[in-house]
Each structure stands twice: as structure tokens, then as C-alpha cells.
Design a protein around this motif. Structure first.
Motif, PDB file in Angstrom:
ATOM      1  N   GLY A  67      95.466  73.711 100.825  1.00 26.25           N
ATOM      2  CA  GLY A  67      96.280  74.147 101.956  1.00 26.25           C
ATOM      3  C   GLY A  67      96.160  73.157 103.099  1.00 26.25           C
ATOM      4  N   ALA A  68      95.802  73.654 104.271  1.00 22.55           N
ATOM      5  CA  ALA A  68      95.685  72.801 105.451  1.00 22.55           C
ATOM      6  C   ALA A  68      94.305  72.153 105.557  1.00 22.55           C
ATOM      7  CB  ALA A  68      95.961  73.606 106.713  1.00 22.55           C
ATOM      8  N   SER A  69      93.333  72.661 104.825  1.00 21.32           N
ATOM      9  CA  SER A  69      91.969  72.132 104.950  1.00 21.32           C
ATOM     10  C   SER A  69      91.724  71.001 103.955  1.00 21.32           C
ATOM     11  CB  SER A  69      90.943  73.238 104.739  1.00 21.32           C
ATOM     12  OG  SER A  69      91.085  73.788 103.459  1.00 21.32           O
ATOM     13  N   MET A  70      90.936  70.029 104.388  1.00 26.11           N
ATOM     14  CA  MET A  70      90.580  68.882 103.553  1.00 26.11           C
ATOM     15  C   MET A  70      89.077  68.936 103.277  1.00 26.11           C
ATOM     16  SD  MET A  70      93.379  67.009 103.239  1.00 26.11           S
ATOM     17  CE  MET A  70      93.053  65.291 103.085  1.00 26.11           C
ATOM     18  N   GLY A  71      88.691  68.420 102.146  1.00 25.41           N
ATOM     19  CA  GLY A  71      87.279  68.370 101.799  1.00 25.41           C
ATOM     20  C   GLY A  71      87.050  67.349 100.712  1.00 25.41           C
ATOM     21  N   TYR A  72      85.800  67.256 100.261  1.00 30.54           N
ATOM     22  CA  TYR A  72      85.452  66.314  99.220  1.00 30.54           C
ATOM     23  C   TYR A  72      84.880  67.035  98.021  1.00 30.54           C
ATOM     24  CZ  TYR A  72      86.138  62.184 102.089  1.00 30.54           C
ATOM     25  OH  TYR A  72      86.702  61.187 102.826  1.00 30.54           O
ATOM     26  N   LYS A  73      85.282  66.590  96.848  1.00 33.93           N
ATOM     27  CA  LYS A  73      84.666  67.019  95.599  1.00 33.93           C
ATOM     28  C   LYS A  73      83.415  66.156  95.455  1.00 33.93           C
ATOM     29  CE  LYS A  73      85.801  67.524  90.744  1.00 33.93           C
ATOM     30  NZ  LYS A  73      86.791  67.263  89.715  1.00 33.93           N
ATOM     31  N   SER A  74      82.288  66.755  95.129  1.00 35.27           N
ATOM     32  CA  SER A  74      81.034  66.010  95.134  1.00 35.27           C
ATOM     33  C   SER A  74      81.011  64.910  94.070  1.00 35.27           C
ATOM     34  CB  SER A  74      79.854  66.951  94.924  1.00 35.27           C
ATOM     35  OG  SER A  74      79.954  67.575  93.670  1.00 35.27           O
ATOM     36  N   GLY A  75      80.322  63.814  94.391  1.00 38.32           N
ATOM     37  CA  GLY A  75      80.132  62.721  93.449  1.00 38.32           C
ATOM     38  C   GLY A  75      78.912  62.996  92.585  1.00 38.32           C
ATOM     39  N   TYR A  76      78.766  62.236  91.513  1.00 38.07           N
ATOM     40  CA  TYR A  76      77.629  62.413  90.620  1.00 38.07           C
ATOM     41  C   TYR A  76      77.373  61.124  89.860  1.00 38.07           C
ATOM     42  CZ  TYR A  76      81.409  63.285  87.256  1.00 38.07           C
ATOM     43  OH  TYR A  76      82.533  63.172  86.487  1.00 38.07           O
ATOM     44  N   LYS A  77      76.286  61.105  89.096  1.00 34.06           N
ATOM     45  CA  LYS A  77      75.935  59.952  88.282  1.00 34.06           C
ATOM     46  C   LYS A  77      75.959  60.379  86.821  1.00 34.06           C
ATOM     47  CE  LYS A  77      72.516  56.252  88.050  1.00 34.06           C
ATOM     48  NZ  LYS A  77      71.297  55.740  88.679  1.00 34.06           N
ATOM     49  N   LYS A  78      76.574  59.541  85.985  1.00 39.48           N
ATOM     50  CA  LYS A  78      76.726  59.840  84.572  1.00 39.48           C
ATOM     51  C   LYS A  78      76.014  58.765  83.766  1.00 39.48           C
ATOM     52  CE  LYS A  78      80.968  59.446  83.003  1.00 39.48           C
ATOM     53  NZ  LYS A  78      82.378  59.711  82.626  1.00 39.48           N
ATOM     54  N   ALA A  79      75.372  59.155  82.669  1.00 42.60           N
ATOM     55  CA  ALA A  79      74.692  58.204  81.790  1.00 42.60           C
ATOM     56  C   ALA A  79      75.234  58.346  80.371  1.00 42.60           C
ATOM     57  CB  ALA A  79      73.191  58.439  81.795  1.00 42.60           C
ATOM     58  N   ILE A  80      75.558  57.203  79.757  1.00 43.58           N
ATOM     59  CA  ILE A  80      75.963  57.179  78.351  1.00 43.58           C
ATOM     60  C   ILE A  80      74.817  56.537  77.577  1.00 43.58           C
ATOM     61  CG2 ILE A  80      77.637  56.324  76.682  1.00 43.58           C
ATOM     62  CD1 ILE A  80      79.686  56.322  78.970  1.00 43.58           C
ATOM     63  N   VAL A  81      74.236  57.318  76.673  1.00 44.70           N
ATOM     64  CA  VAL A  81      73.025  56.921  75.959  1.00 44.70           C
ATOM     65  C   VAL A  81      73.370  56.609  74.511  1.00 44.70           C
ATOM     66  CG1 VAL A  81      70.722  57.702  75.281  1.00 44.70           C
ATOM     67  CG2 VAL A  81      71.685  58.439  77.455  1.00 44.70           C
ATOM     68  N   THR A  82      72.954  55.435  74.026  1.00 46.86           N
ATOM     69  CA  THR A  82      73.153  55.053  72.631  1.00 46.86           C
ATOM     70  C   THR A  82      71.850  55.292  71.877  1.00 46.86           C
ATOM     71  OG1 THR A  82      74.703  53.341  73.328  1.00 46.86           O
ATOM     72  CG2 THR A  82      73.867  53.199  71.084  1.00 46.86           C
ATOM     73  N   LEU A  83      71.938  56.029  70.768  1.00 47.58           N
ATOM     74  CA  LEU A  83      70.753  56.356  69.974  1.00 47.58           C
ATOM     75  C   LEU A  83      70.662  55.470  68.744  1.00 47.58           C
ATOM     76  CD1 LEU A  83      70.860  60.257  69.968  1.00 47.58           C
ATOM     77  CD2 LEU A  83      69.735  58.749  71.590  1.00 47.58           C
ATOM     78  N   LYS A  84      69.443  55.427  68.182  1.00 46.72           N
ATOM     79  CA  LYS A  84      69.204  54.692  66.942  1.00 46.72           C
ATOM     80  C   LYS A  84      69.998  55.337  65.814  1.00 46.72           C
ATOM     81  CE  LYS A  84      65.561  54.985  64.159  1.00 46.72           C
ATOM     82  NZ  LYS A  84      64.170  55.091  63.769  1.00 46.72           N
ATOM     83  N   GLN A  85      70.466  54.529  64.877  1.00 47.95           N
ATOM     84  CA  GLN A  85      71.251  55.027  63.746  1.00 47.95           C
ATOM     85  C   GLN A  85      70.444  56.087  62.995  1.00 47.95           C
ATOM     86  OE1 GLN A  85      74.332  53.971  63.485  1.00 47.95           O
ATOM     87  NE2 GLN A  85      74.767  55.379  61.821  1.00 47.95           N
TER      88      GLN A  85
END
Length: 95
Positions: A67-85
Motif C-alpha cells: 500500500g502506502a508503506s515501504m519496507g525491506y524484506k530481510s537479507g540473508y546468507k546462503k551456502a551451497i555445499v558440495t559433498l563427496k561422491q
């Protein structure tokens, strides 16, 4: 960081993250101040697997409007982990 459970917040469940599972890569939201070595140790300790590499991405806060109000969607940190076969994490297994 305090412990392994404080570093890893939650897994990312999306179509893209499930497509990465085929390449033995798993995606998690992690604490914003955690480092790659801490993430690697936490994943190995919690899920009892061998981690080959960790890639991290910082997602910036995004401006949102309701509507008339503005705000921010929170930021975050993402990790992509590769595992052993041969290793896998059971929470990403599809039924």
C-alpha cells in the motif's frame, strides 16, 4: 560462532535446490557472520558426511511496498555445499 546448530539455520527447499541435489550439491541458509570453514565443520558434524567445497552468497535486503508503506524484506546468507561422491543428506531425499 557458538555451535553447529547456530551456524546452519535451515535448508533451502526449492526447485533449483532440488536440481542441484543431482550434482551432489545442497543449499542451506546460514548465519550471516559464519565463514566457509565453520559451515563445512557444521555440515560434517550435523549430517555425518564429507564436504568437498562450500560456496556462499549474500542476498541483499529488497525494498518492498504494501500500500502506502515501504519496507525491506530481510537479507540473508546462503551456502551451497558440495559433498563427496556417495554421501547424501536425507532431508533432501524425495519420496
Amino acid at each position: 560462532m557458538k555451535g553447529s546448530r547456530d551456524v546452519i539455520i535451515k535448508p533451502v527447499i526449492s526447485e533449483k535446490s532440488y536440481s542441484l541435489v543431482e550434482q551432489n550439491r545442497y543449499t542451506f541458509i546460514v548465519h550471516p557472520k559464519s565463514k566457509k570453514i565453520e559451515i563445512k565443520k557444521a555440515i560434517e558434524e550435523i549430517f555425518n558426511v564429507k564436504v568437498i567445497s562450500v560456496n556462499t552468497i549474500k542476498i541483499a535486503p529488497k525494498l518492498r511496498r504494501l500500500g502506502a508503506s515501504m519496507g525491506y524484506k530481510s537479507g540473508y546468507k546462503k551456502a551451497i555445499v558440495t559433498l563427496k561422491q556417495g554421501d547424501s543428506i536425507p532431508i533432501f531425499e524425495s519420496k
